[in-house]
Design an enzyme around this catalytic site. Structure first.
Site, mmCIF file in Angstrom:
data_model
loop_
_atom_site.group_PDB
_atom_site.id
_atom_site.type_symbol
_atom_site.label_atom_id
_atom_site.label_comp_id
_atom_site.label_asym_id
_atom_site.label_seq_id
_atom_site.Cartn_x
_atom_site.Cartn_y
_atom_site.Cartn_z
ATOM 1 N N ASN A 77 0.843 -1.201 0.000
ATOM 2 C CA ASN A 77 0.000 0.000 0.000
ATOM 3 C C ASN A 77 0.879 1.252 0.000
ATOM 4 O OD1 ASN A 77 -1.995 1.885 0.219
ATOM 5 N ND2 ASN A 77 -2.780 1.173 2.202
ATOM 6 N N TYR A 95 -4.342 3.712 -6.021
ATOM 7 C CA TYR A 95 -4.623 2.815 -4.904
ATOM 8 C C TYR A 95 -5.686 1.790 -5.267
ATOM 9 C CZ TYR A 95 -6.642 0.843 -0.749
ATOM 10 O OH TYR A 95 -7.145 -0.059 0.150
ATOM 11 N N LYS A 201 2.871 4.123 9.299
ATOM 12 C CA LYS A 201 1.600 4.326 8.606
ATOM 13 C C LYS A 201 0.921 3.020 8.220
ATOM 14 C CE LYS A 201 -0.808 5.398 4.565
ATOM 15 N NZ LYS A 201 -1.062 4.649 3.329
ATOM 16 N N PHE A 231 -3.046 7.980 9.401
ATOM 17 C CA PHE A 231 -2.106 7.194 8.608
ATOM 18 C C PHE A 231 -1.459 8.131 7.580
ATOM 19 C CE2 PHE A 231 -6.008 4.680 9.561
ATOM 20 C CZ PHE A 231 -5.539 4.171 10.761
ATOM 21 N N ASP A 233 0.155 10.188 4.906
ATOM 22 C CA ASP A 233 0.631 9.971 3.548
ATOM 23 C C ASP A 233 0.778 11.330 2.877
ATOM 24 O OD1 ASP A 233 -2.013 10.723 3.231
ATOM 25 O OD2 ASP A 233 -2.681 8.807 2.404
ATOM 26 N N ASP A 297 -8.965 10.205 9.791
ATOM 27 C CA ASP A 297 -8.220 9.826 8.597
ATOM 28 C C ASP A 297 -9.168 9.381 7.498
ATOM 29 O OD1 ASP A 297 -5.240 8.940 7.655
ATOM 30 O OD2 ASP A 297 -6.762 7.533 6.910
ATOM 31 N N TRP A 301 -9.313 11.491 4.174
ATOM 32 C CA TRP A 301 -8.791 10.789 3.001
ATOM 33 C C TRP A 301 -9.860 10.715 1.904
ATOM 34 C CZ3 TRP A 301 -9.329 6.362 -0.027
ATOM 35 C CH2 TRP A 301 -8.192 5.971 -0.750
#
Length: 322
Positions: A77, A95, A201, A231, A233, A297, A301
C-alpha cells in the site's frame, strides 16, 4: 538512516510524541491554531466519518485468506510518488488499481506464504497490470520485495499461517505494529536533526483494515484502535492545507506547485507528515471522544477525492512508506 525499531516500547505513543516534537521544530509547515479550531468545530461527523469495508474493490473470503489479503495489500500500500505514471484501471485511482488487482489475484488463487516469499518481479508486474511499463519498473521491484518480506516473516516466525501472525498481537493494535515493523519496509521511521520521527503508517492501517474486513471475528478485534494516529501519507496533509489548517512556506509551496519530487526523509517531507499527524491529534482532543484519529483519517482521506482537492497539486515522494 534510522536504526530499526526495537520490540517492546509503546510504538503508538512514540508516533504521537515524536510527531508533536517534530511539529514544534518544523520550518516548512505550521498549524494555524484558529483555523484548526474552527475547522474541527465545523466537521460533520456523520456516516462519512465511520470507516466501512469497501467490498467492491477489496477481497474478502474465509478468515485466513482475508487476513492474508489484508497483509498483502498493506505490504504494497504505497507508490503515490509513482502513481502519475502508473497504468490505472479505467476510472480507478492508483490505490484502487492496486486493491482491485490484489482482489482478483486472491479470487483466482490465493497465494501461500512460501509463494509470497519467492514471488518474482515479472509475476508482480503481471498481477498489478504493469507489465511492459518501464516507468514503474522500480516500483514493481519494491512491491516484490515487500511481498517477499511478508512471506519470509510468515514462514520463519508463524509456520506460514497468517492467522498466527495476527493472534500474536493478542487483540492489541500496538502489538500488531510491533510484529509488522520487523519487516524493514513496514518500519516507517525518519530522522530529522538527529531525532527520530516515527509514523508506522501501513502497520497502523493494517489493524484498522483487519477490523473492517473481519468485524465479527476475533482476528478483526483490537482493543486499542482509539490509540492509533492518522495514517500519514501525501493526501491528508494536502486536504488540511487546502482547507487552511496547515500553512506551507514559500519554498515548499513552489516545490509542490512545480511538481518537484520531495526526497523521502527530507525535512519538508517529514514535516508534512508529522505536522498533519499532530494537527489531527489536536483535533481529536478538541472533539472530546466524538471521533478517533482513524475516523478522522477516513473522513479526510475520502474528502480528498473531491475535485477541488484533485485540482491542486499535492506533494509527491517516491517512498515505500506511502
Amino acid at each position: 538512516m534510522p536504526t530499526p525499531s526495537e520490540p517492546g516500547p509503546d510504538l503508538l505513543a512514540r508516533v504521537g510524541d515524536e510527531c508533536a516534537a517534530a511539529a514544534q521544530r518544523a520550518r516548512h509547515v505550521r498549524i494555524d491554531p484558529e483555523a484548526l479550531a474552527d475547522y474541527t468545530d465545523r466537521l460533520e461527523l456523520g456516516a462519512e466519518a465511520v470507516p466501512v469495508f469497501d467490498a467492491e474493490h477489496h477481497y474478502r473470503g474465509d478468515p485466513s485468506s482475508t487476513v492474508l489479503a489484508v497483509l498483502c495489500l498493506d505490504a504494497v500500500n504505497f507508490g503515490s510518488g509513482w502513481f502519475p505514471r502508473f497504468r490505472k484501471r479505467p476510472g480507478r485511482s492508483g490505490y484502487l488499481t492496486v486493491a482491485e488487482s490484489l482482489r482478483d489475484w486472491f479470487v483466482q488463487n490465493p497465494p501461500t506464504a512460501a509463494e509470497l516469499a519467492g514471488v518474482e518481479v515479472d509475476r508482480v508486474g503481471a498481477i498489478f497490470g504493469q507489465s511492459g511499463n518501464p516507468q514503474v519498473a522500480d516500483l514493481m521491484q519494491l512491491f516484490g520485495t515487500a511481498l517477499n518480506q511478508l512471506g519470509s516473516l510468515l514462514v520463519s516466525d508463524f509456520s506460514g499461517d497468517p492467522e498466527l501472525l495476527v493472534r500474536a498481537a493478542d487483540g492489541q493494535a500496538g502489538r500488531l505494529v510491533q510484529v509488522l515493523v520487523q519487516m524493514p519496509m513496514f518500519d516507517d521511521v525518519a530522522t530529522v536533526d538527529g531525532r527520530r520521527v516515527s509514523f508506522f503508517k501501513r502497520a497502523q492501517l493494517t489493524a484498522v483494515d483487519l477490523a473492517l474486513a473481519l468485524p465479527d471475528h476475533e482476528l478483526g478485534h483490537f482493543d486499542d484502535l482509539d490509540r492509533l494516529t492518522i495514517f500519514a501519507d501525501n493526501l491528508v496533509p494536502h486536504v488540511l492545507h487546502t482547507d487552511g489548517v496547515l500553512e506551507y512556506d514559500a519554498e515548499l509551496t513552489e516545490q509542490i506547485a512545480s511538481g518537484q519530487l520531495l526526497p523521502a526523509g527530507s525535512r519538508a517531507e517529514v514535516e508534512l507528515r508529522a505536522v498533519a499527524i499532530h494537527a489531527c491529534e489536536l483535533m481529536v482532543d478538541r472533539l472530546g471522544g466524538r471521533a478517533t484519529a482513524a475516523d478522522l483519517d477516513y473522513l479526510l482521506w475520502n474528502r480528498g477525492a473531491d475535485q477541488r482537492y484533485r485540482d491542486r497539486p499535492r506533494h509527491r515522494t517516491e517512498t515505500w512508506f506511502y
